[in-house]
Design an enzyme around this catalytic site. Structure first.
Site, PDB file in Angstrom:
ATOM      1  N   TYR A  33       1.047  -1.060  -0.003  1.00 47.59           N
ATOM      2  CA  TYR A  33       0.000   0.036  -0.054  1.00 47.59           C
ATOM      3  C   TYR A  33       0.576   1.265  -0.033  1.00 47.59           C
ATOM      4  CZ  TYR A  33      -4.867  -0.135  -0.021  1.00 47.59           C
ATOM      5  OH  TYR A  33      -6.184  -0.220  -0.563  1.00 47.59           O
ATOM      6  N   GLU A  66      -0.541   4.846  -0.587  1.00 49.90           N
ATOM      7  CA  GLU A  66      -1.201   6.126  -0.980  1.00 49.90           C
ATOM      8  C   GLU A  66      -0.319   7.183  -0.805  1.00 49.90           C
ATOM      9  OE1 GLU A  66      -4.658   5.992   1.608  1.00 49.90           O
ATOM     10  OE2 GLU A  66      -5.837   4.671   0.614  1.00 49.90           O
ATOM     11  N   ASP A  93      -6.240  13.330 -25.414  1.00 47.16           N
ATOM     12  CA  ASP A  93      -6.031  11.865 -25.095  1.00 47.16           C
ATOM     13  C   ASP A  93      -5.246  11.265 -26.118  1.00 47.16           C
ATOM     14  OD1 ASP A  93      -6.502   9.190 -24.392  1.00 47.16           O
ATOM     15  OD2 ASP A  93      -8.667   9.448 -24.032  1.00 47.16           O
ATOM     16  N   THR A  98      -3.326   5.891 -22.175  1.00 43.68           N
ATOM     17  CA  THR A  98      -3.007   4.851 -21.766  1.00 43.68           C
ATOM     18  C   THR A  98      -1.761   4.150 -21.872  1.00 43.68           C
ATOM     19  OG1 THR A  98      -3.729   3.608 -23.871  1.00 43.68           O
ATOM     20  CG2 THR A  98      -5.549   3.723 -22.544  1.00 43.68           C
ATOM     21  N   LYS A 121      -1.217   0.386 -25.083  1.00 40.33           N
ATOM     22  CA  LYS A 121      -1.428   0.273 -26.468  1.00 40.33           C
ATOM     23  C   LYS A 121      -0.103   0.467 -27.508  1.00 40.33           C
ATOM     24  CE  LYS A 121      -6.381   1.964 -26.226  1.00 40.33           C
ATOM     25  NZ  LYS A 121      -6.463   2.454 -24.924  1.00 40.33           N
ATOM     26  N   ARG A 166      -1.121  -2.597 -18.726  1.00 36.21           N
ATOM     27  CA  ARG A 166      -2.700  -1.567 -18.579  1.00 36.21           C
ATOM     28  C   ARG A 166      -2.523  -0.564 -17.885  1.00 36.21           C
ATOM     29  NH1 ARG A 166      -5.387  -4.625 -21.792  1.00 36.21           N
ATOM     30  NH2 ARG A 166      -6.943  -3.068 -21.675  1.00 36.21           N
TER      31      ARG A 166
HETATM   32  C1  PLP Z   1      -8.733   7.389 -26.688  1.00 28.78           C
HETATM   33  C2  PLP Z   1      -8.977   6.326 -25.518  1.00 28.78           C
HETATM   34  N1  PLP Z   1      -8.968   7.096 -24.264  1.00 28.78           N
HETATM   35  C3  PLP Z   1      -9.194   6.277 -23.155  1.00 28.78           C
HETATM   36  C4  PLP Z   1      -9.410   5.094 -23.526  1.00 28.78           C
HETATM   37  C5  PLP Z   1      -9.481   4.179 -21.903  1.00 28.78           C
HETATM   38  O1  PLP Z   1      -8.595   3.551 -21.613  1.00 28.78           O
HETATM   39  P1  PLP Z   1      -8.720   2.303 -20.471  1.00 28.78           P
HETATM   40  O2  PLP Z   1      -9.349   0.975 -21.141  1.00 28.78           O
HETATM   41  O3  PLP Z   1      -7.376   1.858 -20.072  1.00 28.78           O
HETATM   42  O4  PLP Z   1      -9.722   2.823 -19.330  1.00 28.78           O
HETATM   43  C6  PLP Z   1      -9.148   4.259 -24.477  1.00 28.78           C
HETATM   44  C7  PLP Z   1      -9.261   2.915 -24.457  1.00 28.78           C
HETATM   45  O5  PLP Z   1      -9.666   2.160 -25.721  1.00 28.78           O
HETATM   46  C8  PLP Z   1      -8.943   5.097 -25.648  1.00 28.78           C
HETATM   47  O6  PLP Z   1      -9.009   4.580 -26.831  1.00 28.78           O
END
Ligand code: PLP
Length: 426
Positions: free
Chosen positions: A47, A49, A193, A219, A222, A228
């Site tokens: 843990y 935090e 994002d 993320t 990918k 993950r």
């Molecule tokens: C553009 C985008 N943002 C956020 C996410 C979310 O990621 P997670 O599945 O790790 O929550 C994804 C997942 O496919 C994504 O394509």
């Protein structure tokens, strides 16, 4: 304790499934063995935090060092001043980011889910569309490219507090400077994002969002080929515009608000075993080996798009700049659902996907999304893309012929033996 045969047998079966199949899900990849090893360690017991040097638990002297390595490496990869490596996933990163800079009911503007956007960019079934007031821009019907005029018009009329760019199913580069320009007009923040193309951005194969976007989330699993998870980054830290002060009356920086929004805002204890795996993956990102890999991803995607188009498949926007493509199957009279299900039987894994202006439901769809990060990790090159497209085409053109589908499955299994996956595992 006895070894749990039931679960471990299934884990073995999953490895075999991954080895035998052609993995084309654009959001998946195969991590290195050392990334997987870091995850399956004693760190899962800890843990922690808080943040390195400022924890709410004892015994954090080792995980502090690990988390700091992850932070330092990812900052080096993207040449940025701030990184939070604790978000458990991409969705968690976006939730924390919005929590840090928005109030419930604030307006947000994102790419429509049905045009390639993501659930966390304002979908009504997601926190982002429930807590905040979402507006959307789309892509142009004729070109499949982001409709920047629409984005600008919505921004000027609705004046959202946050404009979100980035997508889950968009194969082209993004004009971040243009988005920032209209955001500045209306005093909005810009979030990129970059979950999908992050690996290509890391190596300069696509434009960088860092110069123009206040915040960048991603993320890590990918194109970054890590475990993950999620991250939040900023090119430069800046004084929070909300006038928030600490007990001594000092103005707190944006980095402080972001850290607070991750923990304690939206998460509890960080997953230090995953953070260790992120640190390892970020180390791999800094190598020339990764540059070679991600350059091959882009080449493979382009070769694959070309091979599909030569067979009369319609690629949205006519090609790809990144690692994926969206294929409209309407001219082939096949739904995305049927294509996905039948290809699965031949051990070719991908996902059905709505195409822009789709007339079918999200459960059926008119398209498929195809990505090459995973097969590139397995060692495939441009010439292999033609073979993969031939397999897909043979299945789709014989979609109700079980004998042919079963034959392709066997051919796929044999073909994939050339590209060993985790040979060190039994
Ligand atoms: C553009 C985008 N943002 C956020 C996410 C979310 O990621 P997670 O599945 O790790 O929550 C994804 C997942 O496919 C994504 O394509």
């Amino acid at each position: 304790m006895q070894k749990d045969k039931l679960v471990f047998d299934l884990i073995d079966q999953e490895l075999e499934r991954q080895r035998n199949g052609i993995e084309l899900i654009a959001s998946e990849n195969f991590t290195s063995l050392q990334v997987m090893e870091a995850m399956g360690t004693s760190l899962t017991n800890k843990y922690a935090e808080g943040y390195p040097g400022k924890r709410y638990y004892g015994g954090c002297e080792i995980v502090d060092q690990i988390e700091q390595i992850a932070i330092d490496r990812v900052k080096q990869v993207f040449n940025c001043a701030y990184a939070n490596v604790q978000p458990h996933s991409g969705a968690q990163a976006n939730a924390a980011l919005m929590m840090a800079i928005l109030q419930p009911g604030d307006k947000i503007l994102g790419l429509d889910l049905s045009m390639g956007g993501h659930l966390t960019h304002g979908s009504p079934v997601n926190f982002s569309g429930k807590i905040y007031k979402p507006f959307f821009y789309g892509v142009k019907k004729e070109t499949g490219l982001i409709d920047y005029e629409m984005l600008e018009e919505k921004a000027r009329t609705e004046k959202p507090a946050l404009i979100i760019c980035g997508a889950s199913a968009y194969s082209r580069d993004i004009d971040y400077a243009r988005i920032r320009k209209v955001a500045d007009e209306i005093n909005a923040f810009v979030l990129c994002d970059m979950a999908h193309p992050a690996g290509l951005i890391a190596k300069g194969l696509l434009s960088s969002p860092f110069e123009h976007c206040h915040f960048v989330t991603s993320t890590t699993h990918k194109t970054l080929r890590g475990p993950r998870g999620g991250i939040i980054l900023m090119k430069t830290d800046f004084e929070n515009p909300f006038g928030l002060k600490d007990p001594k009356g000092n103005i707190r920086m944006m980095s402080h608000l972001l850290d607070m929004a991750v923990f304690p805002g939206t998460q509890g204890g960080p997953l230090e075993h995953v953070i260790a795996a992120k640190a390892v993956a970020f180390g791999e990102l800094l190598t020339d080996e990764f540059t070679v890999y991600i350059t091959q991803v882009q080449k493979n995607a382009q070769a694959m798009a070309k091979a599909f188009m030569a067979k009369g498949y319609e690629i949205i926007s006519g090609g790809t700049d990144n690692h994926l493509m969206l294929i409209d199957l309407r001219n082939k009279n096949i739904t995305g659902k049927k294509a996905q299900e039948t290809l699965d039987k031949a051990h070719i894994t991908l996902n059905k996907n709505a195409v822009p202006f789709d007339d079918k439901s999200p459960f059926v769809t008119s398209g498929i999304r195809v990505g090459v990060p995973a097969i590139t990790t397995r060692g495939m090159k441009e010439t292999d893309m033609q073979i993969v497209v031939d397999f897909i085409d043979e299945v789709l053109m014989n979609i109700d012929n079980e004998t042919i589908v079963a034959k392709v499955k066997e051919e796929v299994k044999t073909f994939m033996k050339q590209f060993p996956l985790y040979p060190a595992l039994k």
